[in-house]
Structure formats: C-alpha cells, structure tokens
Design a protein around this motif. Structure first.
Motif, PDB file in Angstrom:
ATOM      1  N   SER A  40       0.968  -1.285  -0.067  1.00 41.17           N
ATOM      2  CA  SER A  40       0.021   0.091  -0.081  1.00 41.17           C
ATOM      3  C   SER A  40       0.992   1.244   0.253  1.00 41.17           C
ATOM      4  N   GLU A  41       0.388   2.314  -0.401  1.00 43.30           N
ATOM      5  CA  GLU A  41       1.084   3.664  -0.521  1.00 43.30           C
ATOM      6  C   GLU A  41       1.933   3.759   0.669  1.00 43.30           C
ATOM      7  N   GLN A  42       1.357   3.728   2.037  1.00 44.09           N
ATOM      8  CA  GLN A  42       2.134   4.216   3.093  1.00 44.09           C
ATOM      9  C   GLN A  42       3.256   2.987   3.507  1.00 44.09           C
ATOM     10  N   ASP A  43       2.866   2.071   3.137  1.00 43.26           N
ATOM     11  CA  ASP A  43       3.840   0.760   3.373  1.00 43.26           C
ATOM     12  C   ASP A  43       5.029   0.702   2.356  1.00 43.26           C
ATOM     13  N   VAL A 261      10.876  -3.097  16.314  1.00 43.49           N
ATOM     14  CA  VAL A 261       9.568  -3.808  16.480  1.00 43.49           C
ATOM     15  C   VAL A 261       8.705  -3.483  15.263  1.00 43.49           C
ATOM     16  N   ARG A 262       8.407  -2.398  14.882  1.00 39.40           N
ATOM     17  CA  ARG A 262       7.737  -1.764  13.734  1.00 39.40           C
ATOM     18  C   ARG A 262       7.881  -2.401  12.474  1.00 39.40           C
ATOM     19  N   ILE A 263       9.573  -2.371  12.220  1.00 37.07           N
ATOM     20  CA  ILE A 263       9.812  -2.803  11.093  1.00 37.07           C
ATOM     21  C   ILE A 263       9.766  -4.520  10.983  1.00 37.07           C
ATOM     22  N   ASN A 264       9.913  -5.118  12.087  1.00 37.79           N
ATOM     23  CA  ASN A 264       9.466  -6.431  12.148  1.00 37.79           C
ATOM     24  C   ASN A 264       8.208  -6.770  11.762  1.00 37.79           C
ATOM     25  N   ARG A 265       7.280  -6.066  12.349  1.00 35.94           N
ATOM     26  CA  ARG A 265       5.882  -6.340  12.163  1.00 35.94           C
ATOM     27  C   ARG A 265       5.364  -5.858  10.936  1.00 35.94           C
ATOM     28  N   GLU A 266       5.811  -4.728  10.073  1.00 29.94           N
ATOM     29  CA  GLU A 266       5.235  -4.188   9.082  1.00 29.94           C
ATOM     30  C   GLU A 266       5.892  -4.791   7.726  1.00 29.94           C
ATOM     31  N   LEU A 267       7.054  -4.916   7.875  1.00 39.73           N
ATOM     32  CA  LEU A 267       7.954  -5.368   6.694  1.00 39.73           C
ATOM     33  C   LEU A 267       8.684  -6.655   7.001  1.00 39.73           C
ATOM     34  N   GLY A 268       8.130  -7.606   7.772  1.00 40.27           N
ATOM     35  CA  GLY A 268       8.735  -8.826   7.787  1.00 40.27           C
ATOM     36  C   GLY A 268      10.279  -8.710   8.382  1.00 40.27           C
ATOM     37  N   ASP A 272      16.708  -8.856  15.968  1.00 41.67           N
ATOM     38  CA  ASP A 272      16.503  -9.441  17.236  1.00 41.67           C
ATOM     39  C   ASP A 272      16.766  -7.922  18.128  1.00 41.67           C
ATOM     40  N   VAL A 273      15.673  -7.612  18.672  1.00 41.39           N
ATOM     41  CA  VAL A 273      15.463  -6.268  19.350  1.00 41.39           C
ATOM     42  C   VAL A 273      16.351  -6.155  20.490  1.00 41.39           C
ATOM     43  N   VAL A 301      20.688  -9.191   9.656  1.00 45.83           N
ATOM     44  CA  VAL A 301      19.262  -8.722   9.724  1.00 45.83           C
ATOM     45  C   VAL A 301      18.888  -8.874   8.305  1.00 45.83           C
ATOM     46  N   ARG A 302      17.536  -9.354   8.226  1.00 45.17           N
ATOM     47  CA  ARG A 302      16.751  -9.528   7.077  1.00 45.17           C
ATOM     48  C   ARG A 302      15.454  -8.814   6.963  1.00 45.17           C
ATOM     49  N   ILE A 303      15.140  -7.970   6.121  1.00 52.82           N
ATOM     50  CA  ILE A 303      13.952  -7.113   5.954  1.00 52.82           C
ATOM     51  C   ILE A 303      13.161  -7.404   4.587  1.00 52.82           C
ATOM     52  N   PRO A 304      12.368  -8.464   4.421  1.00 55.64           N
ATOM     53  CA  PRO A 304      12.381  -8.978   2.904  1.00 55.64           C
ATOM     54  C   PRO A 304      11.483  -7.560   2.179  1.00 55.64           C
ATOM     55  N   ALA A 305      10.680  -6.791   2.858  1.00 52.48           N
ATOM     56  CA  ALA A 305       9.868  -6.033   2.047  1.00 52.48           C
ATOM     57  C   ALA A 305      10.643  -4.934   1.636  1.00 52.48           C
ATOM     58  N   ALA A 306      11.788  -4.582   2.392  1.00 51.68           N
ATOM     59  CA  ALA A 306      12.978  -3.338   2.054  1.00 51.68           C
ATOM     60  C   ALA A 306      13.788  -3.976   1.197  1.00 51.68           C
ATOM     61  N   HIS A 307      14.065  -5.254   0.542  1.00 53.12           N
ATOM     62  CA  HIS A 307      15.181  -5.631   0.303  1.00 53.12           C
ATOM     63  C   HIS A 307      16.431  -5.735   0.905  1.00 53.12           C
ATOM     64  N   ILE A 308      16.283  -5.926   2.181  1.00 56.21           N
ATOM     65  CA  ILE A 308      17.623  -5.857   3.022  1.00 56.21           C
ATOM     66  C   ILE A 308      18.076  -7.126   3.402  1.00 56.21           C
TER      67      ILE A 308
END
Ligand code: AVI
Length: 361
Positions: A40-43, A261-268, A272-273, A301-308
């Motif tokens: 979505s736009e915001q995500d 925590v937000r990045i884990n929840r919203e961007l997968g 390890d907080v 650290v992996r963040i799939p939605a941000a290709h990290i």
C-alpha cells in the motif's frame, strides 16, 4: 553530508533533502521499484525509506517512523517523565500567557483561525484555549470564536486531539489528515486571520536547512498580519539533555527500539530487538541530541519488504533521530530571515524552553 534521515520527524514530507531526491531518482531507475509498488502507498513509503536509509553510511532510519500506535503512546509517556521537561515547560507557558497570545493575534472582529501542525494528543491546544476562555478579560472582555484546524498524517492523533477539544465552547474543528506540506496547502491564503502553532520543539527534529525551508513554507501559506507561535527547546547542560533522552526508566530506549519492532511487524524484518541498545549522544558541534540504536553483537538482519539483507558489526549504529537545540538569538535570526518579525517571547528559565510569537511580514 546532509544528515536528513534522522532529523525530519515531523511526520512530514516537506523536506526535499538531497538524499531524499537521490533516493527517489535511484528507485525510479531501479528494477526493484516495481516490486515495492505492491505494498500500500504508506507501506511502500516505509519500505522504500527503510531500504534507502539503512543502506546509508552511517545507517539511519527517519524519525517520523517512530510514531506508530505504540511509539505515540511511548512518546506521551516520555512527556510525563521528570527528566523530559519540554512538554511541562511549554504547557506552563501556554497556560500563563494564553490570553496575551490570543489578544495579540485575534482580529478586531470576526473569528480567529488556529492551525496546529502536529497536534499530538491535543493537550497543548486545549491548554491554550481553556486558559484564554477562562473567566477574565480577553481584549474587550470577550474571547473570539475559534476555527481550529488540526494537521497530522496520523488518523489516531487527529482523533485524540479532536476528542480532547470536543467539549470547548465556540470552537469549530476541522481535521486535515495529511502531511504538514499538504495541510499548509489546504489552509493557504484564504484571508482568514490565522495563528499557526508549531509547538513541542518539533522544529528541533528538522536539521538547520530543513527548519529554514519549513519556516518559509509556513510563511508562504500565511498572509501579512497572520502569526506563528513556535515552541523551541534551548541548549542546556549536557547531563540534563542526556537524562531527557536516555531516561532512567528506559521509556526513551523503548520508544527508540520500538522502531525495530515496527519494522519486524510491518515489513517482515527479523531484527533481534534485544541485540540493540539505545544510545543518546549530545553532539555539541551540531547542537543536537542524537538517538542511535547500537548493535550489541555481529548479526545478520533481513527485511524482505525492503530488500535488506545486511550484516551489522558489533558496535555499529543506526541513527534514528536528531533533536536540535537552539540559542534564543539564533532562533530569532532564523525567524527573521524566513519572513517573520518578532511580537513577543516567553522563556521558561529553569527548563530553558522558549515560546516565541512572530508575525508574518
Ligand atoms: C517530538 N520531538 C520534539 C521529541 C524530541 O524531543 O525531539 C521526540 C523525542 N525523542 C526522544 N524523546 C522525545
């Protein structure tokens, strides 16, 4: 280098930082952009920003993302802490000088429009209006009808502020769920006598050029005779600043780490907080308190939605916020060269916090 990432809280897109432009250009050219657009736009904004800012050297995250529901609640808790004195100092000044502020800004007849940029939970505006309306003389003994406009990207903040103000007499409320920039466009030059509130030292979350640019944007939305009330935290001893931004109860640390925590929840993400600790630093040369998240160990650290997919070294940091502190003269100079002339200033001497009322020239 322009340190924009951690300094443009404001839940705003007003700033056109060099890095922001670079990022947009890069994404436009990038084949990854297509995939990002599935969110979505915001995500998408969030994912793109995380992708861009985490790859910078030093790594950064924009401070505007600190304010999800939990982050906003933690920020409200920070405002109650004995060591974070900005909110109390400002509420005290608003309460004491409310009548004067309205008397200096209200038109001789007709309503006054009050526009608050980032009203938070509405407490500051409520304090101002209640104190101004409480028995006692305001100008010729009447308080003006108020048209209140609240500007925030957060629906939650607008709801909270709207509820806080709902019981007031003779006050009409309009909510603008948009960026500061969008909101300023919506309220620009309608001819209504206007007082803009930019409180809470929110200006401190812009870097110096960003603050300059933003004040010019406010000025451009106003007509001659309109006013701006700005609340700014001043330079003070380092130990006070560090207690305010690294409090003994760990609330500010939680506020900072909640971004992971937000990045884990919203961007997968798989941060390890626990493996990150909060650090606040007073950067005297830049006159700002910086918040960082420090990696306690070498970690991937992996963040799939941000290709990290990165490996962070032990001690490596993510810079999440800057809070610039001002000297009164410096603020006066910035306001003057962005098109305002001084009306009055009120100082909370003990907390070193300044409320300044200026008029658009
Ligand atoms: C919202 N802003 C003005 C706060 C500040 O002081 O920079 C945010 C904050 N960060 C840590 N504590 C409070």
């Amino acid at each position: 280098m322009r340190h924009s990432a951690a300094s443009d809280k404001g839940r705003t897109k007003v700033l056109r930082h060099t890095e922001e432009t670079d990022r947009t250009d890069r994404l436009r050219k990038s084949s990854d952009a297509q995939e990002v657009l599935r969110y979505s736009e915001q995500d998408t904004d969030f994912a793109r920003d995380v992708e861009y800012y985490l790859a910078l050297e030093p790594r950064q995250l924009p401070s505007r993302y600190l304010y999800d529901a939990l982050g906003s609640a933690l920020f409200d808790a920070i405002c109650e802490l004995p060591w974070y004195r900005i909110t109390r100092a400002e509420l005290g000044l608003l309460d004491t000088h409310a009548r004067e502020i309205l008397a200096l800004t209200a038109p001789p007849s007709g309503p006054l429009r009050i526009v608050e940029l980032g009203p938070g939970n509405g407490t500051k505006l409520l304090t101002l209006i209640e104190a101004a309306q409480s028995p006692g003389p305001v100008r010729d003994g009447r308080s003006p009808h108020l048209d209140v406009h609240l500007i925030d990207v957060s629906a939650n903040a607008l709801d909270q502020a709207g509820r806080a103000l709902a019981g007031l007499d003779d006050v009409a409320i309009v909510k603008h769920q948009t960026t500061y920039e969008g909101g300023l466009d919506e309220i620009a030059r309608t001819g209504a006598r206007t007082l803009v509130l930019f409180l809470g030292s929110n200006i401190g979350n812009f870097d110096r050029p960003g603050a300059d640019e933003f004040l010019r944007a406010i000025r451009a939305a106003l007509g001659p005779g309109d006013a701006l009330l700005v609340g700014v935290d001043l330079v003070k001893p380092e130990y006070e600043l560090l207690l305010a931004y690294d409090d003994p109860l760990g609330i500010t640390a939680a506020f900072n780490r909640n971004l992971l925590v937000r990045i884990n929840r919203e961007l997968g993400g798989d941060f390890d907080v626990d493996a990150f600790r909060h650090r606040a630093v007073w950067n005297r040369n830049e006159s700002r308190v910086e918040m960082h998240l420090v990696s306690r160990r070498r970690q991937r650290v992996r963040i799939p939605a941000a290709h990290i997919d990165v490996t962070m070294k032990e001690g490596e940091t993510i810079w999440t916020e800057s809070s610039y502190k001002y000297e009164p003269d410096e603020l006066a100079a910035v306001l003057e060269h962005t098109g305002f002339r001084p009306i009055e200033s009120w100082l909370a001497a003990e907390e070193r916090f300044l409320l300044t009322l200026v008029r658009a020239e």
